[in-house]
Scaffold this motif. Structure first.
Motif, PDB file in Angstrom:
ATOM      1  N   PRO A   1       0.760  -1.134   0.030  1.00 47.04           N
ATOM      2  CA  PRO A   1      -0.068  -0.173  -0.154  1.00 47.04           C
ATOM      3  C   PRO A   1       0.848   1.228  -0.092  1.00 47.04           C
ATOM      4  CG  PRO A   1      -0.854  -1.604   1.701  1.00 47.04           C
ATOM      5  CD  PRO A   1       0.455  -1.940   0.938  1.00 47.04           C
ATOM      6  N   ALA A   2       1.972   1.210   0.658  1.00 47.52           N
ATOM      7  CA  ALA A   2       2.831   2.481   0.623  1.00 47.52           C
ATOM      8  C   ALA A   2       3.480   2.881  -0.649  1.00 47.52           C
ATOM      9  CB  ALA A   2       4.120   2.309   1.493  1.00 47.52           C
ATOM     10  N   PHE A   3       3.654   1.733  -1.410  1.00 43.74           N
ATOM     11  CA  PHE A   3       4.050   2.321  -2.811  1.00 43.74           C
ATOM     12  C   PHE A   3       2.988   3.049  -3.585  1.00 43.74           C
ATOM     13  CE2 PHE A   3       7.103  -1.840  -2.189  1.00 43.74           C
ATOM     14  CZ  PHE A   3       8.170  -1.141  -2.278  1.00 43.74           C
TER      15      PHE A   3
ATOM     16  N   MET B   1      -6.188   3.805   9.160  1.00 39.35           N
ATOM     17  CA  MET B   1      -5.180   4.418   8.109  1.00 39.35           C
ATOM     18  C   MET B   1      -4.175   3.448   7.702  1.00 39.35           C
ATOM     19  SD  MET B   1      -4.613   7.084   6.265  1.00 39.35           S
ATOM     20  CE  MET B   1      -4.865   8.635   6.730  1.00 39.35           C
ATOM     21  N   ILE B   2      -3.803   3.018   6.892  1.00 42.50           N
ATOM     22  CA  ILE B   2      -2.932   2.183   6.377  1.00 42.50           C
ATOM     23  C   ILE B   2      -1.392   2.625   6.102  1.00 42.50           C
ATOM     24  CG2 ILE B   2      -2.335  -0.004   4.864  1.00 42.50           C
ATOM     25  CD1 ILE B   2      -4.466  -0.862   6.557  1.00 42.50           C
ATOM     26  N   ALA B   3      -1.670   3.377   5.105  1.00 48.02           N
ATOM     27  CA  ALA B   3      -0.598   4.173   4.664  1.00 48.02           C
ATOM     28  C   ALA B   3      -0.962   5.437   3.945  1.00 48.02           C
ATOM     29  CB  ALA B   3       0.565   3.447   3.719  1.00 48.02           C
ATOM     30  N   ASP B   4      -0.713   6.565   4.593  1.00 47.47           N
ATOM     31  CA  ASP B   4      -1.507   7.917   4.307  1.00 47.47           C
ATOM     32  C   ASP B   4      -1.455   8.176   2.626  1.00 47.47           C
ATOM     33  OD1 ASP B   4      -0.551   7.680   6.697  1.00 47.47           O
ATOM     34  OD2 ASP B   4      -1.010   9.755   7.153  1.00 47.47           O
ATOM     35  N   PRO B   5      -2.122   8.326   1.842  1.00 49.63           N
ATOM     36  CA  PRO B   5      -3.696   8.706   2.227  1.00 49.63           C
ATOM     37  C   PRO B   5      -4.422   7.637   2.068  1.00 49.63           C
ATOM     38  CG  PRO B   5      -3.274   9.104  -0.108  1.00 49.63           C
ATOM     39  CD  PRO B   5      -1.837   8.662   0.541  1.00 49.63           C
TER      40      PRO B   5
ATOM     41  N   HIS C   1      -6.733   4.534   3.355  1.00 47.53           N
ATOM     42  CA  HIS C   1      -7.362   3.814   4.495  1.00 47.53           C
ATOM     43  C   HIS C   1      -7.470   2.446   4.125  1.00 47.53           C
ATOM     44  CE1 HIS C   1      -8.630   7.996   4.668  1.00 47.53           C
ATOM     45  NE2 HIS C   1      -8.483   8.013   5.844  1.00 47.53           N
ATOM     46  N   LEU C   2      -8.178   1.530   5.255  1.00 45.57           N
ATOM     47  CA  LEU C   2      -8.370   0.196   4.789  1.00 45.57           C
ATOM     48  C   LEU C   2      -9.283  -0.143   3.707  1.00 45.57           C
ATOM     49  CD1 LEU C   2      -7.885  -2.762   5.873  1.00 45.57           C
ATOM     50  CD2 LEU C   2      -9.724  -2.478   7.196  1.00 45.57           C
ATOM     51  N   LEU C   3     -10.144   0.880   3.688  1.00 47.41           N
ATOM     52  CA  LEU C   3     -11.296   0.478   2.517  1.00 47.41           C
ATOM     53  C   LEU C   3     -10.867   1.328   1.024  1.00 47.41           C
ATOM     54  CD1 LEU C   3     -14.705   0.989   4.649  1.00 47.41           C
ATOM     55  CD2 LEU C   3     -13.719  -1.112   3.692  1.00 47.41           C
ATOM     56  N   ASP C   4      -9.822   1.897   1.135  1.00 43.39           N
ATOM     57  CA  ASP C   4      -9.181   2.246  -0.064  1.00 43.39           C
ATOM     58  C   ASP C   4      -8.091   0.936  -0.985  1.00 43.39           C
ATOM     59  OD1 ASP C   4      -9.553   5.119  -0.742  1.00 43.39           O
ATOM     60  OD2 ASP C   4      -8.503   5.216   1.373  1.00 43.39           O
ATOM     61  N   CYS C   5      -8.206   0.071   0.054  1.00 45.74           N
ATOM     62  CA  CYS C   5      -7.284  -1.037  -0.449  1.00 45.74           C
ATOM     63  C   CYS C   5      -8.002  -2.377  -0.850  1.00 45.74           C
ATOM     64  CB  CYS C   5      -6.509  -1.442   0.757  1.00 45.74           C
ATOM     65  SG  CYS C   5      -5.286  -0.221   1.422  1.00 45.74           S
ATOM     66  N   SER C   6      -7.535  -3.125  -1.884  1.00 40.96           N
ATOM     67  CA  SER C   6      -8.319  -4.237  -2.224  1.00 40.96           C
ATOM     68  C   SER C   6      -8.449  -5.324  -1.295  1.00 40.96           C
ATOM     69  CB  SER C   6      -7.796  -4.493  -3.672  1.00 40.96           C
ATOM     70  OG  SER C   6      -6.379  -4.696  -3.576  1.00 40.96           O
ATOM     71  N   LEU C   7      -9.061  -6.328  -1.597  1.00 38.78           N
ATOM     72  CA  LEU C   7      -9.498  -7.595  -0.794  1.00 38.78           C
ATOM     73  C   LEU C   7      -8.142  -8.445  -0.755  1.00 38.78           C
ATOM     74  CD1 LEU C   7     -13.115  -7.840  -1.780  1.00 38.78           C
ATOM     75  CD2 LEU C   7     -12.067  -6.808   0.364  1.00 38.78           C
TER      76      LEU C   7
ATOM     77  N   ILE D   1       9.583  14.513  -3.053  1.00 39.91           N
ATOM     78  CA  ILE D   1       8.482  14.727  -3.977  1.00 39.91           C
ATOM     79  C   ILE D   1       7.167  13.775  -3.681  1.00 39.91           C
ATOM     80  CG2 ILE D   1      10.237  15.317  -5.732  1.00 39.91           C
ATOM     81  CD1 ILE D   1      10.180  12.399  -6.968  1.00 39.91           C
ATOM     82  N   SER D   2       7.519  12.826  -2.848  1.00 34.58           N
ATOM     83  CA  SER D   2       6.308  12.282  -2.131  1.00 34.58           C
ATOM     84  C   SER D   2       6.661  11.275  -0.929  1.00 34.58           C
ATOM     85  CB  SER D   2       5.615  11.418  -3.151  1.00 34.58           C
ATOM     86  OG  SER D   2       4.355  10.944  -2.821  1.00 34.58           O
ATOM     87  N   PHE D   3       5.681  10.919  -0.277  1.00 35.61           N
ATOM     88  CA  PHE D   3       5.881  10.351   1.197  1.00 35.61           C
ATOM     89  C   PHE D   3       4.483   9.743   1.585  1.00 35.61           C
ATOM     90  CE2 PHE D   3       4.002  12.790   4.448  1.00 35.61           C
ATOM     91  CZ  PHE D   3       3.252  13.818   3.835  1.00 35.61           C
ATOM     92  N   THR D   4       4.646   8.851   2.431  1.00 36.04           N
ATOM     93  CA  THR D   4       3.736   8.171   2.950  1.00 36.04           C
ATOM     94  C   THR D   4       3.970   7.741   4.314  1.00 36.04           C
ATOM     95  OG1 THR D   4       1.830   6.372   3.060  1.00 36.04           O
ATOM     96  CG2 THR D   4       4.128   5.848   2.585  1.00 36.04           C
ATOM     97  N   VAL D   5       2.937   7.745   5.297  1.00 32.19           N
ATOM     98  CA  VAL D   5       3.387   7.444   6.916  1.00 32.19           C
ATOM     99  C   VAL D   5       2.952   5.831   6.936  1.00 32.19           C
ATOM    100  CG1 VAL D   5       3.058   7.685   8.999  1.00 32.19           C
ATOM    101  CG2 VAL D   5       2.881   9.588   7.584  1.00 32.19           C
TER     102      VAL D   5
END
Lengths: 389, 137
Positions: A146-148, A200-204, A206-212, B67-71
């Motif tokens: 998810p972070a990528f 929140m999983i990896a901003d921005p 959220h869990l429901l922005d992620c697939s199953l 240029i981008s980031f995530t937490v």
């Protein structure tokens, strides 16, 4: 370059049971999908002379396609197992169509399945996730999958003012469609607030922005347009296909907010002789919500930067200007990993056969199906039609 | 040296050894083309700009911008738990190339796109030091 437009048809398409399927292993799901697609096409296994599969993470084989052929006791003259999914699924469909058009083989079965939900140990699942990224230049920093994708989403927000609410609208649309699909893994209606209130999983994201994470399999049968009439089910024609490949690692991406979908889409439109305004229904790869938004822009459904406004207000829902992921997508229907794109393909076939039941897009004639893999790395766009044109 | 056991250690190759040797000496050493002067990262045996077949190694400023980031709220593995929540970012170096790293010595909420940062090095073992970035003072 010879065009494939109208030369190849999908004459069989079927999914297995999907979601949580603990009573079947990944190999069984792969064969089950194959048998269902052959039944849909009205042919027996001896009529298959080409076979394509993707490898399974739960039950891998060194030569996966050969293992499935051996299991089914079929002896193809064209046989290929691929190691990845996403856009690769449609890239191999591109190969299969080319093989049919050049007479290498007549009837290709593409079958893909995995059991990521029930078939992987927790350690296997963590190891799988930790293996995504560059061993020396990304993985030491502790990124997750998810972070990528979050890096692309965050860059889009900064560059174009896209909001978390707009990303959420995509998850809401997919769930609304899944609610109409009895096969879907997650069917309860959600709202934008539900998405924003999920963990929140990896901003921005959220869990429901992620697939199953799912079990399941899906298969199609391809043959030449001339032979398509000999099959039981109405054919769906391949009108256009195009690919675009820009990088492997997100830290090497040419651009974080414009993907090679711009190239794959244009190539597919050029072959089909159509444009975005001709598309009645679209299936757009939705591993995470920002993926959909960026692809919609790159495929020309709206201007670059306007994806946020485009997905708001129900535009991508059934009844909107461009219904997207009418089966529920990877976000709500199922996502068993490498086979994920296949379900978008079988849904496009159902829509173009006018067999999609309560989620049917009225008079659907042309569907676009887009797959991407890696981290916005590898893209293939298909344009399918009810008629040859 | 803090305990970094269990983390995902990089495995240097013949091609990348000079980069990791630079890190061990707390210097950011990347490649520059002797022919067209193009800077590139990660290390390769060719210039991706002009296809020249040999690259020089040069020490660069270590300055760049996010240029981008995530937490990351949930660490990738237990070895990263002590750092969570941690920031994974893409940093565009002043010399041009982009690299992934963590932003450290900064509250995750204070990181923003466009933030100017500079390199620091975190020693994971006697052989491996990892370049990370902090806000420019």
């Amino acid at each position: 370059m010879n065009s494939l437009n109208g030369k190849v048809a999908i004459v069989g398409a079927a999914d297995t049971e999907v979601g949580v399927v603990p009573h079947m292993g990944a190999t069984q799901l792969c064969v089950d999908a194959a048998l269902r697609a052959l039944d849909d096409a009205g042919i027996n296994k001896e009529q298959v002379d080409g076979l394509i599969t993707c490898n399974s993470m739960a039950e891998p084989y060194m030569y996966h396609a050969e293992a499935i052929a051996e299991y089914m006791q079929i002896f193809p003259r064209y046989c290929l197992g691929v190691g990845t999914g996403g856009g690769t699924t449609f890239s191999v469909l591109h190969h299969a169509a080319s093989a049919i058009a050049t007479g290498v083989c007549d009837t290709v079965l593409i079958t893909m399945a995995d059991s990521l939900h029930s078939g992987l140990s927790k350690e296997q699942a963590m190891a799988m996730q930790a293996s995504t990224g560059h061993q020396q230049f990304e993985i030491p920093y502790g990124p997750t999958v998810p972070a990528f994708y979050a890096l692309a989403g965050q860059a889009h927000m900064a560059e174009y003012g896209t909001t978390p609410e707009q990303f959420a609208a995509i998850a809401v649309a997919c769930r609304k469609h899944a609610n109409l699909n009895p096969a879907a893994q997650k069917r309860e209606i959600i709202t934008v607030e539900d998405v924003l209130n999920s963990r929140m999983i990896a901003d921005p994201l959220h869990l429901l922005d992620c697939s199953l994470i799912s079990d399941g399999g899906s298969a199609v049968v391809l043959t030449s347009a001339e032979r398509a009439a000999d099959f039981k089910s109405p054919p769906v024609y391949l009108l256009g296909v195009g690919e675009g490949h820009s990088h492997e690692h997100i830290s090497q991406a040419r651009n974080l907010t414009t993907s090679a979908a711009a190239e794959s889409g244009q190539r597919a439109y050029d072959m089909a002789g159509v444009g975005p305004s001709d598309i009645d229904v679209a299936q757009i790869y939705d591993c995470f919500t920002p993926t959909v938004l960026i692809e919609l822009e790159d495929l020309g459904f709206c201007e670059k930067g306007e994806g946020g406004a485009f997905v708001e207000n129900g535009n991508v829902e059934l009844g909107g200007s461009l219904p997207v992921n009418t089966h529920g997508g990877l976000l709500s229907h199922c996502h068993p990993g490498n086979p994920g794109s296949m379900f978008a393909l079988t849904e496009a076939v159902a829509q173009l056969r006018h067999q999609a039941g309560g989620r049917q897009v009225k008079d659907a004639n042309i569907s676009l199906v887009h797959g991407q893999g890696g981290i916005l790395s590898s893209h293939t766009t298909l344009i399918l039609g009810r008629d040859k044109h | 040296m803090a305990d970094h056991s269990g983390k995902n250690f990089p495995t240097p190759t013949k091609e990348t050894a000079p980069y990791w040797e630079g890190c061990r000496n707390h210097q950011l050493v990347i490649q520059q083309c002797p022919k067209c002067e193009y800077y590139q990262f990660y290390p390769r045996m060719m210039c991706t700009h002009c296809s020249h077949g040999y690259m020089d190694w040069v020490t660069v400023s270590g300055n760049g911008r996010v240029i981008s980031f995530t937490v990351i709220r949930r660490p990738i593995s237990p070895a990263y738990k002590a750092e969570a929540p941690y920031v994974v970012a893409l940093i565009k170096l002043d010399e041009g190339p982009t690299m992934m790293s963590n932003i450290v010595e900064c509250e995750p909420e204070k990181v923003f796109i466009g933030m100017k940062v500079n390199v620091v090095f975190e020693d994971w073992s006697e052989d491996i030091s990892i370049p990370k970035f902090v806000p420019q003072k």
